[in-house]
Write a protein that holds these residues in place. Structure first.
Motif, PDB file in Angstrom:
ATOM      1  N   SER A  76      63.786  88.279  64.089  1.00 44.22           N
ATOM      2  CA  SER A  76      62.551  88.425  64.575  1.00 44.22           C
ATOM      3  C   SER A  76      62.739  88.571  65.962  1.00 44.22           C
ATOM      4  O   SER A  76      64.077  88.309  66.624  1.00 44.22           O
ATOM      5  CB  SER A  76      62.088  86.750  64.231  1.00 44.22           C
ATOM      6  OG  SER A  76      62.575  85.800  64.887  1.00 44.22           O
ATOM      7  N   GLU A  77      61.800  88.850  66.719  1.00 43.77           N
ATOM      8  CA  GLU A  77      61.888  89.155  68.057  1.00 43.77           C
ATOM      9  C   GLU A  77      60.719  88.596  68.632  1.00 43.77           C
ATOM     10  O   GLU A  77      59.699  88.265  68.154  1.00 43.77           O
ATOM     11  CB  GLU A  77      61.836  90.738  68.490  1.00 43.77           C
ATOM     12  CG  GLU A  77      63.042  91.344  67.782  1.00 43.77           C
ATOM     13  CD  GLU A  77      63.056  93.000  68.054  1.00 43.77           C
ATOM     14  OE1 GLU A  77      61.840  93.417  68.170  1.00 43.77           O
ATOM     15  OE2 GLU A  77      64.132  93.589  68.223  1.00 43.77           O
ATOM     16  N   ASP A  78      60.695  88.341  70.030  1.00 46.62           N
ATOM     17  CA  ASP A  78      59.481  87.722  70.756  1.00 46.62           C
ATOM     18  C   ASP A  78      58.726  89.164  71.309  1.00 46.62           C
ATOM     19  O   ASP A  78      59.291  90.277  70.970  1.00 46.62           O
ATOM     20  CB  ASP A  78      59.841  86.828  71.943  1.00 46.62           C
ATOM     21  CG  ASP A  78      60.773  87.582  72.979  1.00 46.62           C
ATOM     22  OD1 ASP A  78      60.853  88.702  73.095  1.00 46.62           O
ATOM     23  OD2 ASP A  78      61.369  86.680  73.801  1.00 46.62           O
ATOM     24  N   ARG A  79      57.724  88.789  72.155  1.00 50.12           N
ATOM     25  CA  ARG A  79      56.885  89.944  72.440  1.00 50.12           C
ATOM     26  C   ARG A  79      57.561  91.001  73.520  1.00 50.12           C
ATOM     27  O   ARG A  79      57.037  92.045  73.602  1.00 50.12           O
ATOM     28  CB  ARG A  79      55.399  89.450  73.046  1.00 50.12           C
ATOM     29  CG  ARG A  79      55.611  88.856  74.035  1.00 50.12           C
ATOM     30  CD  ARG A  79      54.449  87.838  74.568  1.00 50.12           C
ATOM     31  NE  ARG A  79      54.584  87.016  75.790  1.00 50.12           N
ATOM     32  CZ  ARG A  79      54.239  87.100  76.725  1.00 50.12           C
ATOM     33  NH1 ARG A  79      53.798  88.241  77.173  1.00 50.12           N
ATOM     34  NH2 ARG A  79      54.435  86.158  77.742  1.00 50.12           N
ATOM     35  N   GLN A  81      60.580  92.056  72.826  1.00 52.39           N
ATOM     36  CA  GLN A  81      61.649  92.244  72.092  1.00 52.39           C
ATOM     37  C   GLN A  81      63.051  91.779  71.990  1.00 52.39           C
ATOM     38  O   GLN A  81      64.078  92.380  71.696  1.00 52.39           O
ATOM     39  CB  GLN A  81      61.677  93.962  72.212  1.00 52.39           C
ATOM     40  CG  GLN A  81      60.515  94.580  71.542  1.00 52.39           C
ATOM     41  CD  GLN A  81      60.797  96.118  71.776  1.00 52.39           C
ATOM     42  OE1 GLN A  81      61.248  96.625  72.462  1.00 52.39           O
ATOM     43  NE2 GLN A  81      60.081  96.825  70.614  1.00 52.39           N
ATOM     44  N   ASP A  82      63.124  90.677  72.505  1.00 53.61           N
ATOM     45  CA  ASP A  82      64.384  89.726  72.636  1.00 53.61           C
ATOM     46  C   ASP A  82      64.389  89.232  71.155  1.00 53.61           C
ATOM     47  O   ASP A  82      63.371  88.515  70.827  1.00 53.61           O
ATOM     48  CB  ASP A  82      64.333  88.915  73.724  1.00 53.61           C
ATOM     49  CG  ASP A  82      64.411  89.604  75.221  1.00 53.61           C
ATOM     50  OD1 ASP A  82      64.959  90.542  75.257  1.00 53.61           O
ATOM     51  OD2 ASP A  82      63.824  89.048  75.969  1.00 53.61           O
ATOM     52  N   THR A  84      64.774  86.268  68.647  1.00 57.56           N
ATOM     53  CA  THR A  84      64.605  85.085  68.482  1.00 57.56           C
ATOM     54  C   THR A  84      65.412  84.242  67.257  1.00 57.56           C
ATOM     55  O   THR A  84      65.482  83.323  67.248  1.00 57.56           O
ATOM     56  CB  THR A  84      63.010  84.618  68.385  1.00 57.56           C
ATOM     57  OG1 THR A  84      62.551  85.217  67.311  1.00 57.56           O
ATOM     58  CG2 THR A  84      62.050  84.951  69.305  1.00 57.56           C
TER      59      THR A  84
END
Length: 147
Positions: A76-79, A81-82, A84
């Motif tokens: 999963s990524e944060d907004r 695109q890092d 998570t």
């Protein structure tokens, strides 16, 4: 009166409770993963009651293996695109060999996954180490089971 050895009340057959572990081979492009896994396996054997590490000459079981595959995935990524959360899956093939006869008693393929959450300071290496810990536990379980 019969003598009972408490240390013999373990899950390993008496003729298969001393193990020699060879350094694992590595068929992946990830460097040194075979050393990390072998180290985890040795630690798991040392902490297993009734199982003993031994020299190659004195062991009843020779344990060898190969790291076949290491895959790393972002789950999963944060907004921005890092990542998570991420996972690392490691597949190995081990050979459990009777040291006296040279017979291969079993040759299973095992896969385990580890997970990491960067927000907790964990990286993909953390996930891979977790997978190695689970694999080491699984390999020791293979030694407990009937051959």
């Amino acid at each position: 009166p019969a003598c009972v050895g408490l240390e013999r009340g373990d899950v390993y057959p008496d003729d298969r409770d001393t193990v020699w572990v060879a350094y694992f081979g590595n068929e992946t492009f990830y460097r040194d993963v075979q050393f990390e896994l072998t180290e985890e396996l040795v630690n798991e054997i040392l902490s297993s009651p009734g199982l003993h590490l031994s020299s190659k000459d004195e062991a009843e079981i020779h344990l060898t293996g190969r790291v076949l595959e290491v895959t790393q995935n972002v789950l999963s990524e944060d907004r921005f695109q890092d990542p998570t959360s991420s996972s690392s899956a490691v597949t190995v093939e081990i050979s459990v060999v009777d040291a006296r006869s040279g017979d291969v008693l079993k040759k299973p393929r095992l896969t385990e996954k580890g997970y990491s959450v960067p927000a907790r300071g964990e990286d993909l290496q953390f996930a891979r180490r977790e997978a190695f810990r689970y694999l080491a536990r699984d390999i020791v379980r293979e030694l407990e089971e009937e051959f």
